[in-house]
Write an enzyme that holds these catalytic residues in place. Structure first.
Site, PDB file in Angstrom:
ATOM      1  N   ARG A 309      -5.012  21.586-101.734  1.00 55.51           N
ATOM      2  CA  ARG A 309      -6.220  21.196-101.085  1.00 55.51           C
ATOM      3  C   ARG A 309      -6.658  19.973-102.122  1.00 55.51           C
ATOM      4  O   ARG A 309      -7.384  18.999-101.379  1.00 55.51           O
ATOM      5  CB  ARG A 309      -7.173  22.146-100.709  1.00 55.51           C
ATOM      6  CG  ARG A 309      -8.572  21.828-100.286  1.00 55.51           C
ATOM      7  CD  ARG A 309      -9.199  22.788 -99.690  1.00 55.51           C
ATOM      8  NE  ARG A 309      -8.966  23.569 -98.448  1.00 55.51           N
ATOM      9  CZ  ARG A 309      -8.985  22.874 -97.039  1.00 55.51           C
ATOM     10  NH1 ARG A 309      -9.831  22.066 -97.099  1.00 55.51           N
ATOM     11  NH2 ARG A 309      -8.594  23.717 -96.062  1.00 55.51           N
ATOM     12  N   GLU A 720     -18.197  24.901 -96.627  1.00 53.11           N
ATOM     13  CA  GLU A 720     -17.720  24.474 -98.177  1.00 53.11           C
ATOM     14  C   GLU A 720     -18.200  22.947 -98.294  1.00 53.11           C
ATOM     15  O   GLU A 720     -18.658  22.464 -99.185  1.00 53.11           O
ATOM     16  CB  GLU A 720     -16.405  24.738 -98.136  1.00 53.11           C
ATOM     17  CG  GLU A 720     -15.963  26.009 -98.572  1.00 53.11           C
ATOM     18  CD  GLU A 720     -14.254  26.113 -98.319  1.00 53.11           C
ATOM     19  OE1 GLU A 720     -13.816  25.986 -97.324  1.00 53.11           O
ATOM     20  OE2 GLU A 720     -13.838  26.344 -99.431  1.00 53.11           O
TER      21      GLU A 720
HETATM   22  N1  MTE Z   1     -22.744  31.502 -98.188  1.00 51.59           N
HETATM   23  C1  MTE Z   1     -23.357  32.500 -98.779  1.00 51.59           C
HETATM   24  N2  MTE Z   1     -24.512  32.895 -98.356  1.00 51.59           N
HETATM   25  N3  MTE Z   1     -22.467  33.408 -99.425  1.00 51.59           N
HETATM   26  C2  MTE Z   1     -21.144  32.962 -99.739  1.00 51.59           C
HETATM   27  O1  MTE Z   1     -20.389  33.896-100.234  1.00 51.59           O
HETATM   28  N4  MTE Z   1     -19.184  31.538 -99.266  1.00 51.59           N
HETATM   29  C3  MTE Z   1     -18.858  30.130 -98.791  1.00 51.59           C
HETATM   30  C4  MTE Z   1     -19.604  29.760 -97.550  1.00 51.59           C
HETATM   31  N5  MTE Z   1     -20.790  29.972 -97.637  1.00 51.59           N
HETATM   32  C5  MTE Z   1     -20.524  31.825 -99.153  1.00 51.59           C
HETATM   33  C6  MTE Z   1     -21.336  31.251 -98.290  1.00 51.59           C
HETATM   34  C7  MTE Z   1     -17.297  29.866 -98.696  1.00 51.59           C
HETATM   35  S1  MTE Z   1     -16.544  29.807-100.163  1.00 51.59           S
HETATM   36  C8  MTE Z   1     -16.831  29.918 -97.454  1.00 51.59           C
HETATM   37  S2  MTE Z   1     -15.139  29.622 -97.294  1.00 51.59           S
HETATM   38  C9  MTE Z   1     -17.382  30.141 -96.427  1.00 51.59           C
HETATM   39  O2  MTE Z   1     -19.016  30.468 -96.511  1.00 51.59           O
HETATM   40  C10 MTE Z   1     -17.006  31.091 -95.563  1.00 51.59           C
HETATM   41  O3  MTE Z   1     -17.547  31.650 -94.364  1.00 51.59           O
HETATM   42  P1  MTE Z   1     -17.429  30.834 -92.848  1.00 51.59           P
HETATM   43  O4  MTE Z   1     -16.115  30.482 -92.713  1.00 51.59           O
HETATM   44  O5  MTE Z   1     -18.089  31.723 -92.018  1.00 51.59           O
HETATM   45  O6  MTE Z   1     -18.336  29.671 -93.327  1.00 51.59           O
HETATM   46  N1  HPA Z   2      -8.951  27.493 -97.953  1.00 51.92           N
HETATM   47  C1  HPA Z   2      -9.245  28.843 -98.474  1.00 51.92           C
HETATM   48  N2  HPA Z   2      -8.556  29.484 -98.525  1.00 51.92           N
HETATM   49  C2  HPA Z   2      -7.111  29.561 -98.543  1.00 51.92           C
HETATM   50  C3  HPA Z   2      -6.658  28.206 -98.077  1.00 51.92           C
HETATM   51  C4  HPA Z   2      -7.533  27.312 -97.637  1.00 51.92           C
HETATM   52  O1  HPA Z   2      -7.533  26.198 -97.445  1.00 51.92           O
HETATM   53  N3  HPA Z   2      -5.434  28.406 -97.837  1.00 51.92           N
HETATM   54  C5  HPA Z   2      -5.158  29.527 -98.313  1.00 51.92           C
HETATM   55  N4  HPA Z   2      -5.970  30.413 -98.533  1.00 51.92           N
HETATM   56 MO1  MOS Z   3     -13.968  29.721 -99.308  1.00 53.49          MO
HETATM   57  S1  MOS Z   3     -13.481  28.943-101.232  1.00 53.49           S
HETATM   58  O1  MOS Z   3     -12.387  29.200 -98.811  1.00 53.49           O
HETATM   59  O2  MOS Z   3     -13.691  31.407 -99.732  1.00 53.49           O
END
Ligand code: MTE
Ligand code: HPA
Ligand code: MOS
Length: 768
Positions: A309, A720
């Protein structure tokens, strides 16, 4: 478009203290506590493990070592190179060697003190520099190439070489790693986990216990924060607690102390990146060669996906005709580094963002104009280094709107005036863009399932494969369910994520939780509506609405009616009860997979992302020239979430991600001693941002009127991408540093730019 905006479904229970986390759970009075005894040495061979005395202590139920693992001694999520308990080699300080189950934590700690472990030391590698020197690659290098970067650099009017180091980062989820394992009949195991990936937790528990997965149930009600830190490494506590539960026949809860959690778990990958960039006098980038080197830690974990990534984001928002991206991950004797918000994207982007800043300083151009000059285009210049065409590019519209609303150009002039007048304060400003690819880059992971039950009173339960970690996924999914069935959100309850309700799920990660699970829920709801429509037509006809037709039915406001005869309507609960009496199933699964994704690692080409999320930020800082301290005066963000599924939640995600990024870029510093012992293992030495780090003036807006076709309610992922908007603060700090010498000299720069570093950089400039 209909928008159901609902509050975070845990808002009230969080503030009243009713929300249940794993550590709050008491399953029975015989429940034991689990504790990990970990390696005190960064690398060595265990020569002696003596715990007979400890085992005889009162209140100690079991002590387990690698030889007591009935299944496979391994918990690597992708590559099977990570033992569950170290034996005979230990690979980092904090690696689990023994597990203790005891009646109380006190007893466990007393037992631990009686244990003798002898380890014969081996050579350690603790810095990324030395891992690179020793060529300790964990896998062959990876490449993405387009054009001919070498020749183009040689022909370019101007070139730079550079090295950028970006630091590690501790997740600092509020709830440390926790699991409660409850043994059932025979070999059954029920695990209450705080895991982003219940299905993988189930897999690892089954593997270490040596039983098939159907004997293991994993349930996740919520996580007290995760940020990627519980994508793979929540499996560990679950596996350890399960081993102890199986050995003792009693429920075992494991909840790591903060210091242990920080010592034992992996973090964001440090990177050391080398680059060469070629450009012309207008700021146009002609060629870019970059080598991204990451510190994987002791085992593979997700390092290769994270490196990939990073490589896929090395060009960020810019079209670069000749580009060569190399990725290498190295082994060190530190805890295995893991997913962290952005998943390598931030590390890849930081290099190009800093390089562009250098180009602008060299050419005496406004960095924002150099950025704009190189943005991906609409008609031309739209192919990424990996061969995917950029469609629906939002960079230009965001740039126009944000430079205007933030008054970027006027403020740059004002800042120049301020800096001319002030010797001991310097201000800086920067605009930075984000283009972040949405989808798991491991294509098959882009799948999700859901299970929707309608009860005969018209209330609804929904279960889906995603986990709630504070990001508001469940609240969004309540909105999606309510919208799809035409009922009010208070009729919908999300039940805890469970491997026995929706199996074989992917981690809630890659920001795609709502994209994937939202669609799966929608499909389940559509199946149910399909079954219910004939019943609704019958009911309408029997009420006198003789011409009611299936194809004209509308589900809205808890009612069902024919759009041409809205005076006749039936209530949702009435329809549910009638369906039940007519022996119609009121429960359905739903499934979704993202279409047309493919990335070929061998050629470095393909279509790894379904779409991109875009955003931009303008930040202004003021530096104290005498101390290096800075104040974040103002940040303006314009971010693209398509048609928002929930505006309040999305704005919360943008603010939170941005501030977490500011922490990484400017504050958070991880230090180990010369033996590989983590010095910054608690909040007294490891500083995450506080309320003081929020911009004094913070303006976050969503890009309006740009729906994202092909996703759930035309929304975009948000979790993210805004993390990387923090580069605006990072480069505003650099702008302020360089004001010390009227922007004529390139300052020393790194990530994080702690006040200490900023001060040294300014001092060095003064002495140039
Ligand atoms: N927001 C909160 N409050 N707590 C979390 O742990 N994790 C982040 C983001 N926002 C997180 C957060 C990460 S690393 C990801 S990948 C996404 O939330 C995952 O959730 P989603 O796919 O529902 O956005
Ligand atoms: N993002 C987060 N987690 C993952 C991914 C990615 O692109 N690929 C495999 N695990
Ligand atoms: Mo988020 S780093 O893809 O859990």
């Amino acid at each position: 478009m209909k928008t159901v905006t609902i509050r975070h479904n845990s808002a009230e229970s969080h503030v009243t203290g009713q929300s249940v986390f794993v550590n709050d759970m008491e399953i029975s009075s015989s429940q034991l506590v689990g504790r990990v005894v970990y390696s005190p040495l960064a690398h060595g061979i265990i020569t002696q493990l003596d715990y007979s005395e400890a085992l005889n202590m009162p209140d100690v139920a079991a002590i387990l070592s690698a030889k007591d693992i009935p299944g496979h001694n391994q918990m690597g999520p992708v590559v099977k190179d990570e033992p569950c308990l170290a034996w005979p080699e230990t690979m980092f300080i904090g690696q689990a060697i023994l597990l203790i189950a005891a009646e109380t934590m006190d007893a466990a700690i007393r037992a631990e003190k009686m244990i003798r472990i002898q380890i014969e030391p081996l050579e350690t590698t603790l810095s990324l520099h030395s891992a690179i020197e020793k060529e300790l690659l964990i896998a062959p290098p990876a490449f993405i190439r387009s054009g001919d970067a070498e020749s183009a650099i040689n022909l370019a009017p101007y070139t730079f070489d550079g090295i950028l180091e970006t630091g590690s980062q501790e997740h600092w989820y509020l709830e440390t790693q926790s699991a409660l394992a409850v043994p059932g009949e025979g070999k059954e195991m029920m695990v209450f986990a705080s895991s982003q990936n219940p299905s993988e937790t189930q897999t690892i528990v089954a593997e270490v216990l040596g039983i098939p997965k159907h004997l293991v149930d994993v349930e996740v009600k919520r996580l007290g924060g995760a940020f990627g830190g519980k994508e793979t490494q929540a499996n560990h506590v679950a596996a350890w607690a399960s081993l102890l539960a199986q050995a003792t026949g009693k429920p075992v809860k494991m909840h790591l102390f903060r210091d242990d959690d920080q010592l034992m778990t992996g973090k964001r990958h440090r990177f050391l990146s080398k680059y060469r960039i070629g450009f012309d006098k207008t700021g146009l980038i002609l060629a870019y060669i970059v080598e991204l080197n990451s510190d994987a830690g002791a085992t593979t974990d997700l390092s290769l996906a994270i490196l990939e990534r990073a490589m896929l984001h090395a060009e960020n928002a810019y079209f670069i005709p000749n580009i060569s991206i190399t990725g290498k991950a190295y082994r060190t004797n530190l805890p295995p580094n893991t997913a962290f918000r952005g998943f390598g994207g931030p590390q890849g982007m930081a290099v190009i963002e800093n390089a562009i800043d250098r180009i602008a300083r060299f050419l005496e151009m406004d960095p924002a104009m150099v950025r704009k000059r190189n943005f991906y285009g609409f008609e031309r210049n739209r192919v990424t280094p990996y061969g995917k065409e950029i469609t629906n590019n939002r960079l230009h519209v965001i740039f126009e709107r944000l430079t205007e609303s933030s008054e970027y150009f006027q403020r740059r002039v004002e800042i120049q005036g301020f800096n001319n007048k002030h010797k001991y304060q310097k201000r800086g400003i920067a605009l930075t863009p984000v283009k972040f690819g949405i989808s798991f880059t491991t294509a098959f992971l882009n799948q999700a399932g859901a299970l929707v039950h309608i009860f005969n009173d018209g209330s609804v339960q929904v279960n889906h494969g995603g986990t709630e970690m504070g990001q508001g996924l469940h609240s969004k999914m309540i909105g999606v369910t309510a919208d799809a069935l035409g009922i009010s959100p208070d009729r919908v309850r999300v039940t805890p994520t469970s491997t026995s309700k929706v199996p074989n799920t992917s981690a809630t990660a890659a920001s795609s939780g709502s994209d994937l699970n939202g669609m799966a829920i929608k499909h389940a709801a559509e199946t149910l509506k399909h079954r219910l429509i004939p019943i609704a037509v019958q009911l309408l006809v029997s009420m006198g609405c003789k011409e009611a037709k299936a194809e004209n039915l509308i589900f809205e406001r808890n009612l069902i009616f024919d759009k041409y005869f809205p005076d006749f309507s039936i209530r949702f609960e009435q329809m549910a009860e009638t369906a039940w009496k007519n022996q119609i199933s009121l429960s359905s699964t739903g499934f979704y997979k993202t279409p047309n994704l493919l990335f070929d690692r061998k050629t470095g080409k393909g279509n790894p992302f379904y779409y991109y999320a875009y955003g931009m930020a303008v930040s202004e800082v003021e530096l104290d020239v005498l101390t290096g301290a800075y104040t974040l005066l103002r940040t303006d963000i314009l971010h693209d979430v398509g048609d928002s599924l929930n505006e309040d939640i999305d704005i919360g995600q943008i603010e939170g991600a941005f501030i977490q990024g500011v922490g990484w870029c400017t504050r958070e510093e991880i230090k180990w001693n010369e033996k590989g012992f983590l010095l910054t293992h608690s909040p007294d030495t490891y500083k995450i941002p506080t309320i003081n780090d929020i911009p004094v003036d913070f303006r976050v807006s969503l890009l309006r009127d740009f729906p994202n076709e092909g996703t759930i309610r035309k929304s975009k992922a948000v979790g993210e991408p805004p993390f990387m908007l923090a580069f605006s603060v990072w480069l505003a700090i650099k702008d302020a540093i360089s004001a010390v010498r009227q922007h004529r000299v390139e300052p020393a720069f790194t990530l994080p730019t702690t006040p200490e570093f900023v001060l040294l950089s300014m001092e060095a400039l003064k002495n140039e």
